[in-house]
Each structure stands twice: as structure tokens, then as C-alpha cells.
Design an enzyme around this catalytic site. Sequence first.
Site, PDB file in Angstrom:
ATOM      1  N   HIS A   1       0.831  -1.204   0.000  1.00  0.00           N
ATOM      2  CA  HIS A   1       0.000   0.000   0.000  1.00  0.00           C
ATOM      3  C   HIS A   1       0.866   1.253   0.000  1.00  0.00           C
ATOM      4  CE1 HIS A   1      -3.013   2.744   2.268  1.00  0.00           C
ATOM      5  NE2 HIS A   1      -3.236   2.801   0.974  1.00  0.00           N
TER       6      HIS A   1
ATOM      7  N   GLU B   1       2.825   0.528   3.414  1.00  0.00           N
ATOM      8  CA  GLU B   1       2.356  -0.499   4.338  1.00  0.00           C
ATOM      9  C   GLU B   1       2.356  -1.837   3.585  1.00  0.00           C
ATOM     10  OE1 GLU B   1      -0.763   1.933   7.235  1.00  0.00           O
ATOM     11  OE2 GLU B   1      -1.501   1.218   5.314  1.00  0.00           O
TER      12      GLU B   1
HETATM   13  N1  LIG Z   1      -6.169   8.020  -3.983  1.00  0.00           N
HETATM   14  C1  LIG Z   1      -5.392   7.734  -2.953  1.00  0.00           C
HETATM   15  O1  LIG Z   1      -5.014   8.641  -2.172  1.00  0.00           O
HETATM   16  C2  LIG Z   1      -4.937   6.319  -2.721  1.00  0.00           C
HETATM   17  C3  LIG Z   1      -3.808   6.096  -1.897  1.00  0.00           C
HETATM   18  C4  LIG Z   1      -3.365   4.784  -1.703  1.00  0.00           C
HETATM   19  C5  LIG Z   1      -4.037   3.725  -2.274  1.00  0.00           C
HETATM   20  N2  LIG Z   1      -5.145   3.982  -3.056  1.00  0.00           N
HETATM   21  C6  LIG Z   1      -5.807   2.820  -3.656  1.00  0.00           C
HETATM   22  O2  LIG Z   1      -5.349   2.701  -4.991  1.00  0.00           O
HETATM   23  C7  LIG Z   1      -6.391   2.116  -5.792  1.00  0.00           C
HETATM   24  C8  LIG Z   1      -6.674   3.038  -6.968  1.00  0.00           C
HETATM   25  O3  LIG Z   1      -7.047   4.308  -6.479  1.00  0.00           O
HETATM   26  P1  LIG Z   1      -6.833   5.652  -7.326  1.00  0.00           P
HETATM   27  O4  LIG Z   1      -6.846   6.763  -6.337  1.00  0.00           O
HETATM   28  O5  LIG Z   1      -5.695   5.498  -8.279  1.00  0.00           O
HETATM   29  O6  LIG Z   1      -8.222   5.698  -8.119  1.00  0.00           O
HETATM   30  P2  LIG Z   1      -8.590   6.402  -9.515  1.00  0.00           P
HETATM   31  O7  LIG Z   1     -10.059   6.648  -9.472  1.00  0.00           O
HETATM   32  O8  LIG Z   1      -7.668   7.530  -9.807  1.00  0.00           O
HETATM   33  O9  LIG Z   1      -8.249   5.240 -10.578  1.00  0.00           O
HETATM   34  C9  LIG Z   1      -8.971   4.027 -10.596  1.00  0.00           C
HETATM   35  C10 LIG Z   1      -8.509   3.157 -11.744  1.00  0.00           C
HETATM   36  O10 LIG Z   1      -9.346   1.996 -11.764  1.00  0.00           O
HETATM   37  C11 LIG Z   1      -9.823   1.782 -13.077  1.00  0.00           C
HETATM   38  N3  LIG Z   1     -11.120   1.129 -13.001  1.00  0.00           N
HETATM   39  C12 LIG Z   1     -12.310   1.663 -12.635  1.00  0.00           C
HETATM   40  N4  LIG Z   1     -13.268   0.723 -12.684  1.00  0.00           N
HETATM   41  C13 LIG Z   1     -12.676  -0.414 -13.089  1.00  0.00           C
HETATM   42  C14 LIG Z   1     -13.139  -1.725 -13.362  1.00  0.00           C
HETATM   43  N5  LIG Z   1     -14.427  -2.035 -13.216  1.00  0.00           N
HETATM   44  N6  LIG Z   1     -12.229  -2.660 -13.779  1.00  0.00           N
HETATM   45  C15 LIG Z   1     -10.906  -2.343 -13.906  1.00  0.00           C
HETATM   46  N7  LIG Z   1     -10.422  -1.107 -13.699  1.00  0.00           N
HETATM   47  C16 LIG Z   1     -11.291  -0.170 -13.277  1.00  0.00           C
HETATM   48  C17 LIG Z   1      -9.912   3.181 -13.682  1.00  0.00           C
HETATM   49  O11 LIG Z   1      -9.923   3.114 -15.088  1.00  0.00           O
HETATM   50  C18 LIG Z   1      -8.637   3.811 -13.122  1.00  0.00           C
HETATM   51  O12 LIG Z   1      -7.520   3.405 -13.900  1.00  0.00           O
HETATM   52  C19 LIG Z   1      -7.598   1.909  -4.867  1.00  0.00           C
HETATM   53  O13 LIG Z   1      -7.568   0.599  -4.388  1.00  0.00           O
HETATM   54  C20 LIG Z   1      -7.318   2.903  -3.748  1.00  0.00           C
HETATM   55  O14 LIG Z   1      -7.936   2.541  -2.536  1.00  0.00           O
HETATM   56  C21 LIG Z   1      -5.592   5.244  -3.307  1.00  0.00           C
END
Ligand SMILES: NC(=O)c1ccc[n+]([C@@H]2O[C@H](COP(=O)([O-])OP(=O)(O)OC[C@H]3O[C@@H](n4cnc5c(N)ncnc54)[C@H](O)[C@@H]3O)[C@@H](O)[C@H]2O)c1
Length: 283
Positions: free
Chosen positions: A141, A153
Amino acid sequence: MAEISKVGIVGSGIMGSGLAEVAARAGFEVVVRSRTQEGAEAVKDKVGGTLARQVAKERMTAEERQAVLDRITVTDHLGRLAECDLVIESVVEDLDVKRELFAELEQIVKPEAILATNTSTLPVVEMAIVTQRPDQVCGIHFFNPAPAMKLVEVIKPITAGDDTIKSAMAFAMQCGKDPVQVEDRAGFVVNALLFPYLNNAVRMLEMGTASMDDIDTAMMGGCNFPMGPFALLDLVGLDTSLSILDALYEEFRDPNYAAVPTLRRMVAAGHLGRKTGRGFHTY
Ligand SMILES: NC(=O)c1ccc[n+]([C@@H]2O[C@H](COP(=O)([O-])OP(=O)(O)OC[C@H]3O[C@@H](n4cnc5c(N)ncnc54)[C@H](O)[C@@H]3O)[C@@H](O)[C@H]2O)c1
């Protein structure tokens, strides 16, 4: 311990592109898979733009920037991840979507590879058990923005082998991060402690205790936080924040994790924060 040289990233959102930059800068060969070729190309453009700013600030040479970009391949085919030693999924925070993806990756990625999730809260074991290699599945993470934040993490579901965790810790360190090892509990360490605070900031706004800007200013000036809670919610993404709270509430039933209505309504309206240009603040 697995030797990691080629890293797959699934997802081209905020975190997908951040992870691609981190891993490529650390010298790994990186394959980024997005559902569309445009989404995949956008990751390379974004990393190229970020690194160009580093060159302009003389923190990196143009040759170093090019070498990092040359290590990143982008694709819309999951099959291109077949040769990766480690695949980190970073798609939408939705357990069904992630489980389906792990089941697909299981079929594609070589048997000795490690499969990891960048989930912020979801149970890693639920992803591990849809594969034939639950001992080689863990959470890695990263924090947002991934290139800047030092913490990783490493999450150990009860199914994971010690070698998998050792490899994940070593990978994080090779990325220049300070990893900590955490058990597979919703929110791990940081989000389990952070999100009641963020949720209660929105509740405080609903109660009319202070204006949004004053709450942000108060927490920056009073706690020395680099940004206030509303700016942070916008940075994380309100949809992701809501999913995190829902997963925390589902696991612990603590009222501090029960998302306040304003947050849910804003997500329904598509006001997701920086990524859509409008959240609590406008960008
Ligand atoms: N945003 C943050 O601060 C943060 C920090 C650490 C971890 N995360 C985790 O990282 C992961 C992604 O978050 P993010 O902030 O990059 O989100 P985001 O909304 O920027 O991106 C999401 C991605 O998922 C894809 N997606 C959406 N629906 C989908 C589906 N049905 N099948 C396959 N792909 C799909 C989208 O095309 C996009 O590439 C999540 O698990 C989130 O919890 C986020």
C-alpha cells in the site's frame, strides 16, 4: 525470496501512474495496463510531465528522464503482464472488481510471481483466495502522491508466506520507501486512524462549527499538518474516501467510520475532488 526485476501495474488512475513512476525511477522494468490504450498512454504522458518538471528544477538530467520513461511500457492487454515478477493492482476500490482481476491475473502471470494489491482498506485475504497461490499474495500500500510519500504499508493476509512479505518489504525499500508490516485489518494503520478524523471534519462542517476554509486553516496551523482535511479529501478522491469509510465501517461498526451524508451526496453528484476538478474545493 523472489528476485524482482519486472513489475506490472494494473490501473491508470492517480495511484497507477504514481506507482509506475516510483518503480521505473527505482530501476525496475514496468508494464502498466489500463483498460484502454488511451488510458495507458496517459500514464506515460503524466510521468513524462512530472519528470520534465524535475529536469527543469535540475533534480534530474534529460537523459535520466528518458531512461526512466524507456523502462515504462504501456498496454491495454492484461496478457502483457505474463513475464512480470510482481504485479500490483491499483484499480478502483471495489472488492468484486479486484477479486475478478486477481482471478484473471492468476491465469496470466507466471506461477512464481507475487500478486499484490494497493487497496487502502479491503481484506487482502479475499483477493488471495481467488488465486491458486494465496501464499504469494499480499498488500503493498503506497501513499498519495506515491513518488513523494515515504511510507509503504506491507499487508500480510493470514494466507501469505514469509518469503512473500520479505520480497514485498525489499521491493518497497528498493523503491526508496520506509515500509512497515501490518496485519490484514481494514484501513491497516494509517487509514484506520486518519479516516475518522477526515469524516468528523465533514461532520463538523455539517454542524456549522466553522467554515471549510477555517477548519482547513485550523488543522494546518494547530497541528502542523501540511494540508487541511478538505484539501486532503480532495487529493485522495471523494469516491475512494467513501469506499474506504464504508470498508472500515463494515469491518468495525464504529460510528466514527460511518460516512457522513455530505460525502455520500457529493460522490453521487460526481464531485470527486481534484480528479474531476471539483470536490470540497474547486480546481
Ligand atoms: N487516492 C489515494 O489517495 C490512494 C492512496 C493509496 C491507495 N489507493 C488505492 O489505490 C487504488 C486506486 O485508487 P486511485 O486513487 O488510483 O483511483 P482512480 O479513481 O484515480 O483510478 C482508478 C482506476 O481503476 C480503473 N477502473 C475503474 N473501474 C474499473 C473496473 N471495473 N475494472 C478495472 N479497472 C477499473 C480506472 O480506469 C482507473 O484506472 C484503490 O484501491 C485505492 O484505494 C488510493
